[in-house]
Design a protein around this motif. Structure first.
Motif, short mmCIF file in Angstrom:
data_model
loop_
_atom_site.label_atom_id
_atom_site.label_comp_id
_atom_site.label_asym_id
_atom_site.label_seq_id
_atom_site.Cartn_x
_atom_site.Cartn_y
_atom_site.Cartn_z
N ALA A 1 0.96 -1.39 -0.52
CA ALA A 1 -0.05 -0.01 0.14
C ALA A 1 0.94 1.37 0.15
O ALA A 1 2.13 1.13 0.48
CB ALA A 1 -0.87 0.19 1.34
N ARG B 1 2.12 0.56 5.86
CA ARG B 1 2.58 1.93 3.91
C ARG B 1 4.10 1.49 4.00
O ARG B 1 4.90 0.96 4.55
CB ARG B 1 3.09 3.42 4.91
CG ARG B 1 1.78 3.66 5.18
CD ARG B 1 0.89 3.65 3.98
NE ARG B 1 -0.84 4.03 4.76
CZ ARG B 1 -2.52 4.11 4.02
NH1 ARG B 1 -2.68 3.79 3.14
NH2 ARG B 1 -3.30 4.89 4.39
N MET C 1 -1.94 -0.93 -3.83
CA MET C 1 -3.30 -0.04 -2.97
C MET C 1 -2.44 1.17 -3.02
O MET C 1 -1.65 1.69 -2.21
CB MET C 1 -4.23 -0.71 -1.75
CG MET C 1 -4.06 -2.28 -1.76
SD MET C 1 -5.24 -3.14 -0.50
CE MET C 1 -3.08 -3.59 0.00
N SER D 1 -7.07 4.94 -4.13
CA SER D 1 -7.25 5.50 -2.31
C SER D 1 -7.78 7.36 -2.94
O SER D 1 -7.15 7.61 -3.38
CB SER D 1 -6.20 5.55 -1.74
OG SER D 1 -6.13 6.37 -1.13
N ASN E 1 -3.03 -5.70 7.10
CA ASN E 1 -3.06 -4.56 6.91
C ASN E 1 -1.44 -4.59 6.40
O ASN E 1 -0.73 -4.34 7.43
CB ASN E 1 -2.79 -4.42 8.35
CG ASN E 1 -2.25 -2.51 8.77
OD1 ASN E 1 -1.99 -2.01 7.21
ND2 ASN E 1 -2.12 -1.94 9.83
N CYS F 1 -11.46 -5.51 0.01
CA CYS F 1 -10.06 -4.67 0.07
C CYS F 1 -11.32 -3.12 0.28
O CYS F 1 -11.89 -2.93 -0.54
CB CYS F 1 -9.13 -4.62 -1.71
SG CYS F 1 -8.12 -3.61 -0.86
N CYS F 2 -10.58 -2.20 0.90
CA CYS F 2 -10.65 -0.73 1.36
C CYS F 2 -9.60 -0.34 1.24
O CYS F 2 -9.16 -0.91 2.56
CB CYS F 2 -12.05 -1.02 1.99
SG CYS F 2 -11.88 0.28 2.49
N THR F 3 -9.38 0.97 1.12
CA THR F 3 -7.89 1.39 0.75
C THR F 3 -8.23 2.45 1.69
O THR F 3 -7.49 3.22 2.97
CB THR F 3 -7.42 2.56 -0.19
OG1 THR F 3 -8.05 2.81 -0.72
CG2 THR F 3 -6.91 1.37 -1.13
N PRO G 1 -5.55 -1.62 4.39
CA PRO G 1 -4.17 -0.68 4.72
C PRO G 1 -4.30 0.39 5.58
O PRO G 1 -5.66 0.81 5.42
CB PRO G 1 -3.91 -0.26 3.44
CG PRO G 1 -5.04 -0.16 2.00
CD PRO G 1 -5.73 -1.84 3.17
N ASP H 1 -8.61 4.44 5.46
CA ASP H 1 -8.03 4.01 6.65
C ASP H 1 -9.50 4.05 7.79
O ASP H 1 -9.30 4.58 8.91
CB ASP H 1 -7.09 4.98 7.48
CG ASP H 1 -5.68 4.20 8.35
OD1 ASP H 1 -6.53 3.38 8.76
OD2 ASP H 1 -4.97 4.79 8.81
N ASN I 1 -12.97 1.22 -4.64
CA ASN I 1 -12.41 1.17 -4.02
C ASN I 1 -13.62 1.76 -2.93
O ASN I 1 -14.04 2.83 -2.88
CB ASN I 1 -11.05 2.38 -3.27
CG ASN I 1 -11.22 2.60 -1.72
OD1 ASN I 1 -10.75 1.36 -1.28
ND2 ASN I 1 -10.70 3.72 -1.48
#
Length: 618
Positions: A360, A589, A392, A442, A586, A487-489, A560, A491, A474
């Motif tokens: 990510a 970064r 991501m 994102s 997770n 998947c979901c970027t 992520p 936070d 996303n």
């Protein structure tokens, strides 16, 4: 002179290590570059601040870097005085020896970069055999720049291993001996994985910023109604009642957790908002003092058992935030045949085995736009040859200092195409047709729509690259070799962490908080169950409300976050029965500050018990 140098450093608060060679070298610098002791200390202060060094002692290990700084200062001064002067360096010799006639003439005429000493990459980091040259001439010039990221010593160190006892079995597939010839590996690539995108909404080019209060109300009401129907259909809790009515008897109600003020949720500010059908959308205060444990956040839909003797406060005796149900019950009728048909088609020819590298953004450090961490990640993927590479966002991070200040010399779209897509195309061409890459945007991507749910990147790729690079929305739901990924970027973990309140009995104080936060998404069947949304999240309920629903139970949930990277096995239980099990990842970064971050290498084999994964620090 040496005493004057030492006194000048001490005057500025610095001390010199007890080593005669340091003073000798500092004296040599003053003589060679015609500097006074005060000029030397001024240059040291600039170098000290730029490198963000720790401590105030000048040590022998700092001298080489300080010398390079002085040389660069002298070169810049000469270049300003004589703009057409070219200072030859080892880069020119290396270019001539490598026979690069296309760029030779132009490179001689160009002004040299700020940092002239070449950065020699570790041979284990980037493959040399048959490697394609960089796509742009600028990237060639930037490859010689010395950066804090390029000066790191330890590369690709394993930080955490999930199911370490399975690494013996998986290592034969994952790890490749460094002595193995790179050409042989490319001639014998691994099998190409299948890929089905089950849910990727909204579509690129959609209209947004048309969100209405009615859309928000309907979305919340539909969530409450859906959970109410599930509780009623189960027959475990009796008939649903209105929690706002006074009653001496125990009742069971379903509603949405709301905070009664502007601040964060606390035990004294919890309200329960019922559905229009059962309570006309009214709210009632909750008293949780009789509960031994609970975990609540704004926007959470729960079933609650208790009594309301006064009509103003519901005294809770039990909270139920999850109801056992089959995954097919969650699927809209239009979606069931498509997903089931794809599952039948894939099950006949594919096995549930997959090797994945997951990373990510940001993909570049915050002191430059060279995208060195991405380059290192692709070099690692070239050696390990995963079947699937999941990247991501953010790719062009809107929080990057150069993007914020507007000092980048290219448009955001150009940066994305030159630094991201071209590198990925080179990677695909190098690896051959057996590799797949998935790109997930994102809301921090400066070159993409600022809305959530967020459409996929709308990019024009050559036909051969289209078969290897897939862009999804996303959030999104896709499967590869029958392994289901959600998947979901956004936070959401960090945002839930700041909004959730929980209480555990003394014997449960060591409960896994990160696992509990991730489990909320599965229990609420939503990628973003928090309401109202966190500041900075452009949540738009007019765009495909079903896009936020986690439909079937995924095998791997990708979330992520800026929080510490982790790999956890989530189990959603009702009583003692284990209903759902999935792996939550997770990856952290890829770039953090001026240094490298982390990514995840995963080898999925049939189920989570036989799966192993590693968090790798770059």
């Amino acid at each position: 002179m040496e005493e004057a140098i030492k006194a000048e450093f001490e005057k500025s608060g610095f001390s010199i290590d007890q080593d005669d060679h340091i003073l000798d070298r500092l004296l040599t610098y003053c003589i060679n570059y015609k500097l006074t002791p005060s000029d030397l200390v001024s240059n040291w202060e600039i170098y000290y601040l730029n490198r963000q060094l720790n401590g105030l002692k000048l040590e022998n290990s700092h001298m080489d870097g300080f010398l390079s700084h002085l040389q660069n200062e002298v070169k810049e001064k000469l270049i300003k005085e004589e703009p057409h002067l070219h200072i030859y360096s080892s880069n020119d010799v290396e270019m001539l020896l490598n026979s690069e006639p296309d760029d030779r003439e132009e490179s001689f005429l160009d002004t040299p970069s700020k940092y002239e000493r070449p950065y020699v990459e570790n041979s284990a980091s980037t493959p040399r055999a048959n490697e394609k040259p960089s796509s742009s001439k600028e990237s060639k010039a930037n490859s010689t720049r010395i950066t804090p990221f390029g000066q790191r010593i330890n590369k690709f160190t394993s930080q955490f291993v999930f199911n370490a006892h399975n690494m013996v079995d998986g290592s034969s597939r994952q790890e490749v001996e460094d002595i193995e010839d790179d050409l042989i590996r490319r001639v014998q690539p691994g099998p190409r994985c299948s890929l089905q995108v089950h849910l990727s909404q909204p579509e690129p080019g959609c209209r947004f910023m048309y969100d209405r209060i009615e859309d928000r109300f309907n979305s919340l009401e539909n969530r409450i109604r859906k959970f109410s129907n599930l509780f009623a259909a189960s027959g475990l809790y009796g008939e649903l009642a209105d929690a706002t009515l006074a009653s001496q008897k125990n009742i069971f109600a379903v509603g949405l957790i709301i905070c009664d003020g502007e601040g964060h949720l606390n035990e004294k500010s919890i309200l329960l908002q019922g559905s229009v059908e059962h309570s006309g959308g009214q709210r009632v205060r909750l008293d949780l003092s009789n509960l031994t444990h609970f975990s609540l956040f704004p926007g959470q839909v729960i079933g609650i058992e208790g009594n309301n003797p006064s009509g103003h406060c519901l005294i809770a005796s039990k909270v139920v935030d999850y109801l056992t149900s089959s995954s097919d019950a969650d699927l809209p009728p239009a979606k069931k045949p498509a997903v089931n048909q794809e599952a039948r088609l894939s099950s006949s020819s594919e096995s549930k085995v997959l090797s994945v590298v997951i990373a990510a953004g940001p993909f570049t450090t915050n002191d430059n736009l060279l995208f060195e961490p991405l380059q290192e990640l692709l070099a690692y993927a070239r050696r390990k040859q995963p079947q699937l590479l999941i990247l991501m966002g953010p790719f062009v991070d809107s929080d990057h200092p150069d993007i914020k200040k507007g000092t980048a010399d290219q448009s955001f779209g150009d940066i994305f195409h030159l630094e991201i897509l071209r590198r990925l195309q080179d990677y695909n061409e190098y690896m051959g047709p057996g590799v797949r890459v998935i790109l997930v945007p994102s809301i921090r991507d400066a070159n993409h729509d600022f809305v959530f749910p967020q459409p996929a990147f709308d990019i024009n790729l050559p036909e051969d690259s289209t078969q290897q690079i897939t862009c999804v929305a996303n959030p999104s739901l896709f499967s590869s070799n029958e392994v289901m990924f959600s998947c979901c970027t956004v936070d959401i973990l960090k945002q839930l962490s700041s909004e959730e309140i929980s209480h555990n009995p003394p014997d449960m104080q060591s409960a896994d908080r990160m696992g509990r936060l991730a489990t909320h998404l599965l229990r609420q069947r939503s990628y973003y169950p928090l309401y109202p949304p966190a500041v900075g999240v452009p949540l738009d309920f007019s765009l495909a409300p079903e896009a936020l629903e986690i439909l079937p139970s995924p095998d791997v949930l990708l979330l992520p976050s800026d929080l510490a990277p982790f790999i956890k096995l989530l189990s959603v239980r009702e009583g003692n029965e284990e209903e759902k099990r999935c792996m939550c990842v997770n990856p952290g970064r890829l770039a953090k500050g001026i240094g490298g971050g982390t990514f995840v290498e995963l080898y999925y084999c049939e189920d989570v018990d036989n799966t192993n994964a590693s968090i790798i620090r770059i």
